[in-house]
Design an enzyme around this catalytic site. Structure first.
Site, PDB file in Angstrom:
ATOM      1  CB  SER A  74      -0.889   0.020   1.238  1.00 27.18           C
ATOM      2  OG  SER A  74      -1.418   1.336   1.398  1.00 27.18           O
ATOM      3  CG  HIS A 109      -3.838  -1.672  -1.383  1.00 33.78           C
ATOM      4  ND1 HIS A 109      -4.934  -2.477  -1.630  1.00 33.78           N
ATOM      5  CD2 HIS A 109      -4.216  -0.836  -0.381  1.00 33.78           C
ATOM      6  CE1 HIS A 109      -5.921  -2.157  -0.806  1.00 33.78           C
ATOM      7  NE2 HIS A 109      -5.511  -1.144  -0.048  1.00 33.78           N
ATOM      8  CG  ASP A 119      -5.048   2.309   1.002  1.00 34.56           C
ATOM      9  OD1 ASP A 119      -6.008   1.515   0.968  1.00 34.56           O
ATOM     10  OD2 ASP A 119      -3.912   1.988   1.407  1.00 34.56           O
ATOM     11  CG  MET A 152      -8.217   7.040   2.584  1.00 39.98           C
ATOM     12  SD  MET A 152      -7.322   7.090   4.145  1.00 39.98           S
ATOM     13  CE  MET A 152      -6.479   5.493   4.080  1.00 39.98           C
ATOM     14  CG  HIS A 178      -9.202  -0.020  -0.099  1.00 39.16           C
ATOM     15  ND1 HIS A 178      -8.552  -0.179   1.110  1.00 39.16           N
ATOM     16  CD2 HIS A 178     -10.530  -0.037   0.184  1.00 39.16           C
ATOM     17  CE1 HIS A 178      -9.455  -0.289   2.075  1.00 39.16           C
ATOM     18  NE2 HIS A 178     -10.653  -0.188   1.547  1.00 39.16           N
ATOM     19  CG  MET A 217     -11.202   3.110   2.407  1.00 37.59           C
ATOM     20  SD  MET A 217      -9.617   3.092   3.266  1.00 37.59           S
ATOM     21  CE  MET A 217      -8.533   3.205   1.839  1.00 37.59           C
ATOM     22  CG  MET A 261     -11.255  -2.661   5.621  1.00 36.73           C
ATOM     23  SD  MET A 261      -9.759  -2.289   4.682  1.00 36.73           S
ATOM     24  CE  MET A 261      -8.744  -1.473   5.927  1.00 36.73           C
ATOM     25  CG  ASP A 306      -6.021  -2.829   3.471  1.00 34.97           C
ATOM     26  OD1 ASP A 306      -4.937  -2.510   3.995  1.00 34.97           O
ATOM     27  OD2 ASP A 306      -6.696  -2.068   2.753  1.00 34.97           O
TER      28      ASP A 306
HETATM   29  C1  DX5 Z   1      -5.981   1.605   5.819  1.00 37.19           C
HETATM   30  C2  DX5 Z   1      -5.597   1.235   4.407  1.00 37.19           C
HETATM   31  C3  DX5 Z   1      -4.479   0.277   4.331  1.00 37.19           C
HETATM   32  C4  DX5 Z   1      -3.196   0.764   4.956  1.00 37.19           C
HETATM   33  C5  DX5 Z   1      -2.552  -0.402   5.601  1.00 37.19           C
HETATM   34  O1  DX5 Z   1      -7.171   2.284   5.799  1.00 37.19           O
HETATM   35  O2  DX5 Z   1      -6.700   0.676   3.698  1.00 37.19           O
HETATM   36  O3  DX5 Z   1      -4.267  -0.162   2.993  1.00 37.19           O
HETATM   37  O4  DX5 Z   1      -2.303   1.337   4.048  1.00 37.19           O
HETATM   38  O5  DX5 Z   1      -1.440   0.048   6.288  1.00 37.19           O
HETATM   39  P1  DX5 Z   1      -0.628  -0.913   7.249  1.00 37.19           P
HETATM   40  O6  DX5 Z   1      -0.160  -2.070   6.428  1.00 37.19           O
HETATM   41  O7  DX5 Z   1       0.482  -0.034   7.737  1.00 37.19           O
HETATM   42  O8  DX5 Z   1      -1.574  -1.333   8.346  1.00 37.19           O
HETATM   43 ZN    ZN Z   2      -6.360  -0.327   1.698  1.00 39.58          ZN
END
Ligand code: DX5
Ligand code: ZN
Length: 228
Positions: A13, A38, A40, A42, A71, A73, A142, A178
């Site tokens: 990620s 990956h 993310d 947000m 991903h 969010m 998650m 994740d």
């Molecule tokens: C959190 C993200 C993850 C995050 C995981 O909301 O969806 O993808 O980057 O980070 P680590 O591996 O550090 O928990």
């Molecule tokens: Zn993620």
């Protein structure tokens, strides 16, 4: 029908990468054994953090030939699905908690020719996605509450993973975990039934010189063999 990669899939990620050098970071993990990348996304609304949108995905696309595992969010997600598809996403996951029309979102992702993923938060039971199994190529479980990297793996999610594994038996569906995935926790998720593993801080901490070693350690922890 998509074909699943044999062995564990490691999806670093970039949330934990150096945001001032994202292109180089994506290139570096791609050359260090990552299977997927990956990304993310947000929105400061569905989760209490803000990252980036489709323009950044598009800018990163030339830096890697790996599967871009996006991903989302964000809520709503539907107005942005086409933009992420056009930006170069290969898989797009939307949260079952993000809106009332998850079925429509998954249909849209497939109609865009992309792998459709449904994501669920640690507080959401596996049954929430049971009626969607025919709609998905990927289930993203998650294993922390979404929003931030560097959190600790939540053990109660192992039961959710196991239930989804049973639910998807015999189907070509990836089960991705994740959050809080490290060489120590990854084996628990793998034993419960996950085959794809997102790792942010466990890959990116310490900088590019260690990416190959850290990805290999996560792969080994998941029961995979490490290419020399
Ligand atoms: C959190 C993200 C993850 C995050 C995981 O909301 O969806 O993808 O980057 O980070 P680590 O591996 O550090 O928990
Ligand atoms: Zn993620």
């Amino acid at each position: 029908m998509t074909t699943r990669t044999a062995g564990p899939i490691i999806s670093p990620s970039i949330l934990s990468a150096d945001f001032a050098a994202l292109g180089e970071e994506v290139r570096a993990v791609s050359e260090s054994g990552a299977d997927w990348i990956h990304l993310d996304v947000m929105d400061g609304h569905f989760v209490p953090n803000i990252t980036f949108g489709p323009d950044v995905v598009k800018a990163l696309r030339p830096h890697s030939a790996k599967i871009f595992d996006v991903h989302l969010m964000i809520a709503p997600a539907d107005p942005y699905l086409a933009a992420f598809a056009e930006a170069g996403a290969d898989a797009i996951s939307v949260h079952v908690e993000a809106g009332p029309h998850i079925h429509r979102s998954l249909q849209t992702i497939r109609s865009l020719g992309k792998r459709a993923g449904v994501a669920l938060n640690p507080g959401t039971p596996a049954t929430a996605i049971e009626s969607l199994i025919d709609m998905v190529d990927l289930v993203l479980v998650m294993t922390v509450n979404p929003g931030f990297g560097g959190q600790s793996f939540i053990p109660s999610t192992l039961e959710t993973i196991a239930r989804i594994k049973a639910m998807t038996a015999g189907r070509d569906i990836d089960i991705e975990v994740d959050g809080g995935i490290t060489p120590e926790t990854v084996g628990l998720a793998a034993a419960a039934g996950a085959n794809a593993f997102v790792a942010g801080s466990a890959v990116f901490k310490g900088g590019p010189a260690g990416y190959a070693e850290r990805i290999a350690a996560i792969r080994a922890g998941a029961g995979g063999t490490v290419a020399c």
